[in-house]
Scaffold this motif. Structure first.
Motif, short mmCIF file in Angstrom:
data_model
loop_
_atom_site.label_atom_id
_atom_site.label_comp_id
_atom_site.label_asym_id
_atom_site.label_seq_id
_atom_site.Cartn_x
_atom_site.Cartn_y
_atom_site.Cartn_z
N GLN A 240 6.74 31.23 -14.27
CA GLN A 240 7.78 30.49 -13.57
C GLN A 240 7.25 29.52 -12.32
O GLN A 240 7.46 28.69 -12.37
CB GLN A 240 9.01 31.25 -12.86
N ALA A 241 6.42 30.19 -11.82
CA ALA A 241 5.70 29.60 -10.71
C ALA A 241 4.70 28.34 -11.15
O ALA A 241 5.05 27.22 -10.52
CB ALA A 241 4.80 30.66 -9.91
N VAL A 242 4.02 28.72 -12.17
CA VAL A 242 3.21 27.61 -12.66
C VAL A 242 4.08 26.26 -13.29
O VAL A 242 3.74 25.19 -13.15
CB VAL A 242 2.31 27.86 -13.96
N GLU A 243 5.18 26.70 -13.95
CA GLU A 243 6.06 25.55 -14.51
C GLU A 243 6.60 24.68 -13.04
O GLU A 243 6.61 23.33 -13.14
CB GLU A 243 7.44 26.18 -14.99
N ILE A 244 6.80 25.50 -11.92
CA ILE A 244 7.52 24.61 -10.86
C ILE A 244 6.29 23.81 -10.26
O ILE A 244 6.34 22.62 -10.00
CB ILE A 244 8.14 25.73 -9.71
N ILE A 245 5.22 24.41 -10.10
CA ILE A 245 3.89 23.81 -9.57
C ILE A 245 3.53 22.61 -10.37
O ILE A 245 3.34 21.50 -9.88
CB ILE A 245 2.82 24.78 -9.51
#
Length: 309
Positions: A240-245
């Motif tokens: 999830q963090a990677v998608e947002i970043i």
């Protein structure tokens, strides 16, 4: 006088944004709001006036002022490390001495940059800064100025007062190697937000990152999952963090995107300083709508700013 031992500087540590108003002046009220917001969210420390803090767009006096504001607002709640890197060693030493005077718990610096310095010159730079004050120092390995080899890292670790390294790289076997060859007491911080789980699993003592400004709760939960050995949850949260970043990195300036997100939430994170670009009103609307779509597409939950959109 510092309150914490550098060994207390562990866990989830945002590389703090610097708050500027629309005229590009330091916004003290906004700076205080951001610091208290991050501490209230449960971060374990603060890393000031580095790249994320647009430190290289500020004068030495402005950088000192930011540190003074943060130290006053923090009031000893969490450890604070001040980035003192500059284009000249004399400037860095001045910033290091100031950090000690106002009670910071440590200093850090990128290697000397712009000119291509050799290993001996880099070691000399760090030695002179580390010897200029009594604060523990965290050196910095970052691709933007050229990654240091293991020989250089060992030489830096041998300098009195150098107690750790911020390691920003997309491979993490080196973290294990540093711990093996330098020693477990030598602190290592993973600096790639997209690889927080990998860094922690490789033995990093803490994670320092830009995107912890806008979603500290997500990275705090990542660390909790890793500590609990719940790798399914840690992996889910990291994805999830990677998608947002990756979505934010599509912007001309992801710093501007982060500051917009915080402003939407009522946290005065201000604006970027030139040559970084701020988002226009139309761009902010488009960015906000795209984040709503991102949330729906990847079924992201538990990220406060997305839950509030």
């Amino acid at each position: 006088m510092s309150k914490f031992d550098i060994k207390d500087f562990k866990g989830v540590i945002p590389a703090v944004l610097t708050v500027f108003d629309k005229n590009e002046e330091i916004d003290e009220k906004g700076m205080r709001e951001l610091i208290s917001y991050l501490i209230d969210k449960g971060v374990d420390g603060l890393y000031l006036t580095g790249s994320t803090g647009e430190g290289f767009t500020m004068s030495s006096e402005e950088r000192k002022r930011v540190v003074e504001i943060v130290m006053d607002e923090n009031k000893g709640r969490v450890p604070v490390v001040v980035h003192v890197g500059a284009i000249g060693t004399k400037l860095s030493i001045d910033l290091a001495k100031h950090a000690e005077e106002v009670g910071a718990d440590g200093i850090s610096s990128v290697p000397p940059f712009y000119w291509k310095f050799n290993e001996n010159q880099i070691v000399k730079y760090y030695t002179e800064i580390a010897n200029s004050c009594n604060l523990p120092m965290i050196v910095y390995n970052v691709p933007l100025v050229g990654l240091l080899g293991m020989n250089a890292i060992k030489r830096l670790a041998a300098i009195e007062n150098v107690k750790g390294i911020k390691y920003t790289a997309l491979s993490h076997y080196e973290i294990t190697q540093i711990k093996d060859e330098v020693g477990e007491d030598f602190l290592v911080y993973s600096g790639a937000d997209e690889m927080a789980v990998s860094g922690l699993l490789a033995g990093a003592d803490g994670i320092i990152g830009s995107f912890y400004n806008i979603m500290p709760e997500l990275f705090i939960n990542i660390k909790k999952a890793v500590d609990a050995k719940d790798m399914d949850e840690a992996t889910r949260l990291q994805k999830q963090a990677v998608e947002i970043i990756m979505h934010c990195l599509k912007l001309p300036s992801f710093y501007a995107g982060m500051k917009s997100i915080l402003r939407w939430r009522g946290i005065n994170a201000g604006y970027c300083r030139s040559p970084f670009e701020n988002l226009s009103e139309a761009e902010e609307v488009e960015f906000r709508n795209s984040l709503k779509k991102l949330k729906e597409t990847y079924n992201i939950s538990g990220v406060d700013f997305l839950d509030e959109i």
